[in-house]
Design an enzyme around this catalytic site. Structure first.
Site, mmCIF file in Angstrom:
data_model
loop_
_atom_site.group_PDB
_atom_site.id
_atom_site.type_symbol
_atom_site.label_atom_id
_atom_site.label_comp_id
_atom_site.label_asym_id
_atom_site.label_seq_id
_atom_site.Cartn_x
_atom_site.Cartn_y
_atom_site.Cartn_z
ATOM 1 N N THR A 298 41.818 52.074 36.490
ATOM 2 C CA THR A 298 43.153 51.516 36.778
ATOM 3 C C THR A 298 44.319 52.015 35.997
ATOM 4 O OG1 THR A 298 44.379 49.318 37.146
ATOM 5 C CG2 THR A 298 42.482 49.287 35.430
ATOM 6 N N ASP A 299 45.532 51.974 36.364
ATOM 7 C CA ASP A 299 46.654 52.292 35.477
ATOM 8 C C ASP A 299 46.903 51.223 34.383
ATOM 9 O OD1 ASP A 299 47.581 50.444 37.389
ATOM 10 O OD2 ASP A 299 49.444 51.448 37.814
ATOM 11 N N GLU A 300 46.236 49.903 34.831
ATOM 12 C CA GLU A 300 46.486 48.747 33.876
ATOM 13 C C GLU A 300 46.233 49.148 32.436
ATOM 14 O OE1 GLU A 300 46.137 44.827 35.160
ATOM 15 O OE2 GLU A 300 46.754 45.542 37.311
ATOM 16 N N TYR B 168 41.121 41.597 31.878
ATOM 17 C CA TYR B 168 40.681 42.462 33.062
ATOM 18 C C TYR B 168 40.934 43.989 32.627
ATOM 19 C CZ TYR B 168 41.230 45.636 37.097
ATOM 20 O OH TYR B 168 41.237 46.562 37.764
ATOM 21 N N LYS C 162 38.323 46.931 31.749
ATOM 22 C CA LYS C 162 38.186 48.261 32.178
ATOM 23 C C LYS C 162 38.441 49.405 31.213
ATOM 24 C CE LYS C 162 38.180 49.283 36.291
ATOM 25 N NZ LYS C 162 37.158 49.343 37.255
HETATM 26 P P1 NAD Z 1 37.279 44.078 44.607
HETATM 27 O O1 NAD Z 1 37.296 43.098 44.071
HETATM 28 O O2 NAD Z 1 37.697 43.906 46.124
HETATM 29 O O3 NAD Z 1 35.737 44.453 45.074
HETATM 30 C C1 NAD Z 1 34.776 44.413 43.980
HETATM 31 C C2 NAD Z 1 33.414 44.599 44.566
HETATM 32 O O4 NAD Z 1 32.439 44.705 43.416
HETATM 33 C C3 NAD Z 1 32.936 43.505 45.378
HETATM 34 O O5 NAD Z 1 32.275 43.860 46.541
HETATM 35 C C4 NAD Z 1 31.922 42.605 44.544
HETATM 36 O O6 NAD Z 1 31.060 41.857 45.076
HETATM 37 C C5 NAD Z 1 31.186 43.840 43.621
HETATM 38 N N1 NAD Z 1 30.917 43.444 42.555
HETATM 39 C C6 NAD Z 1 31.463 42.749 41.384
HETATM 40 N N2 NAD Z 1 30.609 42.511 40.272
HETATM 41 C C7 NAD Z 1 29.292 43.196 40.910
HETATM 42 C C8 NAD Z 1 28.039 43.336 40.201
HETATM 43 N N3 NAD Z 1 27.842 42.749 38.836
HETATM 44 N N4 NAD Z 1 27.183 44.240 40.534
HETATM 45 C C9 NAD Z 1 27.380 44.695 41.834
HETATM 46 N N5 NAD Z 1 28.593 44.469 42.470
HETATM 47 C C10 NAD Z 1 29.476 43.888 41.817
HETATM 48 O O7 NAD Z 1 37.866 45.191 44.027
HETATM 49 P P2 NAD Z 1 38.669 46.386 44.605
HETATM 50 O O8 NAD Z 1 40.220 46.094 44.434
HETATM 51 O O9 NAD Z 1 37.904 46.981 45.855
HETATM 52 O O10 NAD Z 1 38.444 47.361 43.417
HETATM 53 C C11 NAD Z 1 37.472 48.218 43.281
HETATM 54 C C12 NAD Z 1 37.693 49.140 42.058
HETATM 55 O O11 NAD Z 1 38.801 49.754 41.747
HETATM 56 C C13 NAD Z 1 37.578 48.154 40.874
HETATM 57 O O12 NAD Z 1 36.686 49.000 39.819
HETATM 58 C C14 NAD Z 1 39.043 48.142 40.348
HETATM 59 O O13 NAD Z 1 39.231 48.052 38.968
HETATM 60 C C15 NAD Z 1 39.566 49.594 40.793
HETATM 61 N N6 NAD Z 1 41.343 49.569 41.009
HETATM 62 C C16 NAD Z 1 41.611 48.597 42.006
HETATM 63 C C17 NAD Z 1 42.928 48.643 42.251
HETATM 64 C C18 NAD Z 1 43.350 47.766 43.218
HETATM 65 O O14 NAD Z 1 44.719 47.609 43.632
HETATM 66 N N7 NAD Z 1 42.710 46.983 44.021
HETATM 67 C C19 NAD Z 1 43.651 49.680 41.853
HETATM 68 C C20 NAD Z 1 43.007 50.607 40.750
HETATM 69 C C21 NAD Z 1 41.651 50.376 40.521
HETATM 70 O O1 DAU Z 2 47.635 48.712 39.033
HETATM 71 C C1 DAU Z 2 46.383 48.589 39.434
HETATM 72 C C2 DAU Z 2 45.602 47.076 39.605
HETATM 73 O O2 DAU Z 2 46.606 46.533 40.684
HETATM 74 C C3 DAU Z 2 44.147 46.906 39.952
HETATM 75 O O3 DAU Z 2 43.530 47.500 38.714
HETATM 76 C C4 DAU Z 2 43.758 45.392 39.867
HETATM 77 O O4 DAU Z 2 42.369 45.556 40.151
HETATM 78 C C5 DAU Z 2 44.632 45.000 41.123
HETATM 79 O O5 DAU Z 2 44.310 43.350 41.398
HETATM 80 C C6 DAU Z 2 45.922 44.980 40.970
HETATM 81 O O6 DAU Z 2 46.591 44.249 39.902
HETATM 82 P P1 DAU Z 2 47.905 43.354 39.982
HETATM 83 O O7 DAU Z 2 47.836 42.370 39.009
HETATM 84 O O8 DAU Z 2 49.194 44.524 39.750
HETATM 85 O O9 DAU Z 2 47.750 42.804 41.413
HETATM 86 P P2 DAU Z 2 48.228 41.429 42.168
HETATM 87 O O10 DAU Z 2 48.029 41.654 43.540
HETATM 88 O O11 DAU Z 2 47.492 40.390 41.445
HETATM 89 O O12 DAU Z 2 49.752 41.311 41.674
HETATM 90 C C7 DAU Z 2 50.540 42.216 41.857
HETATM 91 C C8 DAU Z 2 52.074 41.773 41.267
HETATM 92 O O13 DAU Z 2 52.650 40.624 42.184
HETATM 93 C C9 DAU Z 2 51.983 41.601 39.903
HETATM 94 O O14 DAU Z 2 53.161 41.878 39.240
HETATM 95 C C10 DAU Z 2 51.808 39.800 39.979
HETATM 96 C C11 DAU Z 2 52.681 39.472 41.211
HETATM 97 N N1 DAU Z 2 52.231 38.440 41.915
HETATM 98 C C12 DAU Z 2 50.930 38.269 42.291
HETATM 99 C C13 DAU Z 2 50.277 37.188 43.093
HETATM 100 C C14 DAU Z 2 48.948 37.128 43.165
HETATM 101 C C15 DAU Z 2 53.160 37.291 42.424
HETATM 102 O O15 DAU Z 2 54.176 37.395 42.013
HETATM 103 N N2 DAU Z 2 52.674 36.225 43.142
HETATM 104 C C16 DAU Z 2 51.058 36.125 43.335
HETATM 105 O O16 DAU Z 2 50.658 35.188 44.004
#
Ligand code: NAD
Ligand code: DAU
Length: 347
Positions: free
Chosen positions: A131-133, A156, A160
């Site tokens: 992630t970019d975080e 988190y 990562k």
């Molecule tokens: P998600 O939470 O939707 O899915 C995570 C999956 O991992 C789930 O199916 C869960 O059951 C599985 N999992 C969790 N713990 C596990 C374990 N111990 N063993 C096996 N499986 C397990 O997450 P996502 O949003 O699809 O993100 C996927 C990946 O991409 C993550 O590594 C996250 O850090 C990265 N990522 C997400 C975003 C985003 O915006 N969602 C952006 C950048 C990077």
């Molecule tokens: O940047 C990549 C990341 O993006 C991934 O690594 C994470 O897995 C993914 O969850 C996401 O993280 P964020 O914290 O940015 O996403 P989230 O959807 O939780 O929140 C997006 C923005 O919106 C953040 O600034 C917090 C704000 N927010 C979120 C929620 C859930 C609100 O203002 N209200 C809300 O109820």
């Protein structure tokens, strides 16, 4: 890459990636999807896939932290490549309960790296999805580059970052063929409704308050999940081993803009009497809330000819349409009924 182990394939991005990859002409191998099915994992996200691709897709319910189970899965399936999505992924949950984040994101990645290393020359790639975080928070100027120092601010992002460092070290020390991608915020179908975009869509449809943290000026760089999947596959195919690639949408938006835009799209697609933006409610800020993320993706663009295709408006419209059309999925995910669905399918 003949037998790709995809971890976390029942989550949001993992399930989109498996659908994407199995439909492509340039991949004819097998996918082994390993998922623990936590609250965020939903086997229904891949409903029909095993039947459509009987010789090319299998699902194993397992914990990536379990060395015995994972060792067996690598061996029995002759795994030669890994695409590692599995993680605890929600920042707010990491603030309330960091333990699971340390276990899965750090120890789980460590276990997978050990299993991959044990494969010796048979293992051609370990791709780590990050992630970019990990880069922390930006001021008003600049973008994250691959060379930006790590400054994670939440449990988190720290977990990562720890996993990214382990992956890098396994390449440097043991010569493991790795690639890493650091991506910005994704949105699209099958996203669990704890994240901003699906949460706001569903609350707005039910005329519930739309919670905006703080003053709503925090900025995220949004990318449609299909663009992310295409980028991951480009890196797996052509990325230089040992390299990191940033992936982003060139789509910076303040949270308040995102929420307002969702309301506007919903008002067009599913009109109601009062504009849904009236539901916007400013609530207490997230502790340690990162102010701004923005990605410089010139490296993947120049080296691998990747660029995002979806615009925010078209991507958001498609996403809203998907949630409107899939209220049964939403109801099951929210009610816990999908766990019963999982039990009936997987025993
Ligand atoms: P998600 O939470 O939707 O899915 C995570 C999956 O991992 C789930 O199916 C869960 O059951 C599985 N999992 C969790 N713990 C596990 C374990 N111990 N063993 C096996 N499986 C397990 O997450 P996502 O949003 O699809 O993100 C996927 C990946 O991409 C993550 O590594 C996250 O850090 C990265 N990522 C997400 C975003 C985003 O915006 N969602 C952006 C950048 C990077
Ligand atoms: O940047 C990549 C990341 O993006 C991934 O690594 C994470 O897995 C993914 O969850 C996401 O993280 P964020 O914290 O940015 O996403 P989230 O959807 O939780 O929140 C997006 C923005 O919106 C953040 O600034 C917090 C704000 N927010 C979120 C929620 C859930 C609100 O203002 N209200 C809300 O109820």
């Amino acid at each position: 890459m003949e037998n790709i182990l995809v971890t976390g394939g029942c989550g949001f991005i993992g399930s989109n990636f498996i659908r994407f990859l199995l439909a492509r002409d340039d991949f004819s191998g097998r996918i082994v999807n390993v998922d623990k099915l936590t609250y965020a994992g939903n086997a229904e996200n891949l409903d029909g896939i095993a039947a459509r691709y009987p010789n090319r897709y299998i699902f194993e319910q397992a914990d990536i932290c379990d060395p015995t189970a994972m060792g067996e899965i690598f061996r029995v399936n002759d795994v030669d490549a890994v695409c590692h999505f599995a993680a605890e992924s929600h920042v707010d949950r990491s603030i309330v309960g960091p333990d699971a984040f340390i276990q899965t994101n750090i120890n789980g990645t460590f276990n997978l790296l050990e299993q991959a290393r044990a494969r010796g020359d048979r293992l051609v790639l370990f791709h780590h999805v990050s992630t970019d975080e990990v880069y922390g928070s930006l001021g008003p100027e600049g973008r994250f580059r691959e060379t930006t120092p790590y400054r994670p601010n939440s449990p988190y992002s720290a977990s990562k970052a720890g996993s990214d460092h382990l992956v890098r070290a396994y390449h440097h020390t043991y010569g493991l063929p790795v690639t890493v991608s650091n991506c910005s915020n994704n949105y699209g179908p099958y996203q669990f409704p704890e994240k901003l975009i699906p949460l706001v869509i569903l609350n707005a449809l039910e005329a519930k308050p739309l919670p905006v943290y703080g003053d709503g000026t925090n900025v995220r760089d949004w990318l449609h999940v299909e663009d992310h999947c295409r980028a991951v596959w480009a890196i797996m195919q052509k990325g230089k081993r040992g390299r990191t690639y940033n992936i982003g949408g060139d789509c910076e938006k303040r949270n308040i803009e995102v929420v307002t835009e969702i309301c506007a799209v919903l008002d067009r697609m599913s009109p109601v009497e009062r504009p849904r933006r009236e539901l916007i409610t400013f609530v207490a800020d997230r502790p340690g809330h990162d102010q701004r993320y923005a990605i410089d993706f010139s490296k993947i663009r120049d080296e691998l000819a990747w660029a995002p295709r979806e615009t925010f408006v078209s991507g958001l419209e498609k996403t809203v349409r998907w949630y409107l059309d899939n209220h049964d999925w939403v109801a099951r995910v929210r009610s816990g009924e999908y766990q019963r669905w999982v039990d009936s399918h997987y025993g």
